[in-house]
Design a protein around this motif. Sequence first.
Motif, short mmCIF file in Angstrom:
data_model
loop_
_atom_site.label_atom_id
_atom_site.label_comp_id
_atom_site.label_asym_id
_atom_site.label_seq_id
_atom_site.Cartn_x
_atom_site.Cartn_y
_atom_site.Cartn_z
N ASN A 130 6.00 -26.85 -45.31
CA ASN A 130 5.32 -25.63 -44.92
C ASN A 130 4.82 -25.78 -43.48
N ARG A 131 4.08 -24.79 -43.01
CA ARG A 131 3.67 -24.80 -41.61
C ARG A 131 2.79 -26.02 -41.27
N ASP A 132 1.80 -26.28 -42.11
CA ASP A 132 0.88 -27.39 -41.82
C ASP A 132 1.62 -28.73 -41.81
N GLN A 133 2.53 -28.91 -42.77
CA GLN A 133 3.27 -30.16 -42.83
C GLN A 133 4.17 -30.34 -41.61
N PHE A 134 4.79 -29.24 -41.18
CA PHE A 134 5.68 -29.32 -40.02
C PHE A 134 4.90 -29.62 -38.74
N LEU A 135 3.75 -28.97 -38.59
CA LEU A 135 2.92 -29.24 -37.41
C LEU A 135 2.46 -30.69 -37.38
N GLN A 136 2.12 -31.22 -38.54
CA GLN A 136 1.70 -32.62 -38.60
C GLN A 136 2.86 -33.54 -38.22
N ALA A 137 4.08 -33.22 -38.68
CA ALA A 137 5.25 -34.03 -38.32
C ALA A 137 5.51 -33.97 -36.81
N VAL A 167 12.50 -21.57 -36.63
CA VAL A 167 11.40 -22.34 -36.07
C VAL A 167 11.78 -22.72 -34.64
N VAL A 168 10.83 -22.53 -33.73
CA VAL A 168 11.09 -22.76 -32.30
C VAL A 168 10.12 -23.83 -31.80
N VAL A 169 10.69 -24.88 -31.17
CA VAL A 169 9.90 -25.98 -30.64
C VAL A 169 10.22 -26.12 -29.15
N GLN A 170 9.18 -26.12 -28.34
CA GLN A 170 9.34 -26.32 -26.89
C GLN A 170 9.17 -27.81 -26.58
N MET A 171 10.22 -28.43 -26.05
CA MET A 171 10.20 -29.84 -25.67
C MET A 171 10.04 -29.91 -24.15
N ASN A 172 8.97 -30.55 -23.70
CA ASN A 172 8.67 -30.63 -22.27
C ASN A 172 9.12 -31.98 -21.71
N TYR A 173 9.83 -31.88 -20.56
CA TYR A 173 10.35 -33.08 -19.91
C TYR A 173 9.99 -33.07 -18.43
N LYS A 174 9.78 -34.26 -17.92
CA LYS A 174 9.68 -34.45 -16.48
C LYS A 174 10.88 -35.32 -16.10
N TYR A 175 11.97 -34.61 -15.84
CA TYR A 175 13.24 -35.32 -15.63
C TYR A 175 13.19 -36.19 -14.38
N VAL A 176 13.87 -37.35 -14.47
CA VAL A 176 14.02 -38.23 -13.31
C VAL A 176 14.97 -37.56 -12.33
N GLN A 177 14.45 -37.24 -11.18
CA GLN A 177 15.24 -36.52 -10.18
C GLN A 177 15.88 -37.49 -9.19
N PRO A 178 17.05 -37.13 -8.67
CA PRO A 178 17.66 -37.95 -7.62
C PRO A 178 16.71 -38.07 -6.44
N SER A 179 16.72 -39.22 -5.83
CA SER A 179 15.81 -39.47 -4.71
C SER A 179 16.58 -40.10 -3.57
N SER A 180 16.28 -39.66 -2.38
CA SER A 180 16.96 -40.23 -1.20
C SER A 180 16.22 -41.45 -0.66
N SER A 181 14.94 -41.58 -1.02
CA SER A 181 14.16 -42.74 -0.58
C SER A 181 13.30 -43.24 -1.73
N PHE A 182 12.76 -44.46 -1.57
CA PHE A 182 12.02 -45.10 -2.64
C PHE A 182 10.81 -45.83 -2.07
#
Length: 241
Positions: A130-137, A167-182
């Motif tokens: 149910n909703r509560d169980q899914f949110l807990q998971a 059911v809709v889940v938003q997965m948030n990512y901070k993708y590793v972007q290509p970099s020209s310098s380090f």
Amino acid sequence: MKLLKSISLFVLYPLCMLGLGFYAGVETARFFYPGESEGNSVFLPDGLPVVTPEPENMPEQEPVPVQDDRIDYGIVMDEPEDTDGEAEEVSFSAETLCVDTEYVLEETDVLYHTVVETIWRLPDKYVGMNRDQFLQAMDVYEAFPPLSELERGFVGLEVLSFSRERVVVQMNYKYVQPSSSFYLAAYDNKVIVYLEDKRTVYIETEILLDSLPFEIQESIMDMMWMENEEKLYDFLENYSS
């Protein structure tokens, strides 16, 4: 003659007393047993029987019908409700996920605010929740994401909608972007490589800071700049043990 009178009085007097006693006994029986009459024998104190009627000769009385207690008091009691059926209906009405539920993932890039939506088959472990169980998971998943998600830059999630159909889940990512310098920095006496934003870790090396020349140590402590990927890997190859 006097003798005969004496004898007569001697006989008549007891007979009279006996008659009076019998009469008094009958009246006493009628007084104490008014419902009895002839039929049964009741012995009086003097031993004389009085006949009273037999029970079978008495008129039969119609049986008094036994009435329901609910009618006696003028109250109609409600029948017990089927609470089990009501509980089953409430339980069934609660929305739960099934094998036909659409599992929608919205993968969001938090840096550039782009969204990629994909529809997947609902994982078996979520079926029947149910909703509560899914949110807990989902809370558990967010707290302990798989290593593969961390490598992609996973930073969190949010359940946008929940129903038996979708059911809709938003997965948030901070993708590793290509970099020209380090940038090279130190953490726990080890050299690490940041992207040009100076926040995103690109590589964690096993190079010990105190094993490097003093001048390089000072540069790394100030975040040493590498202008391109080629120079970065040359440095790592030279100082890796």
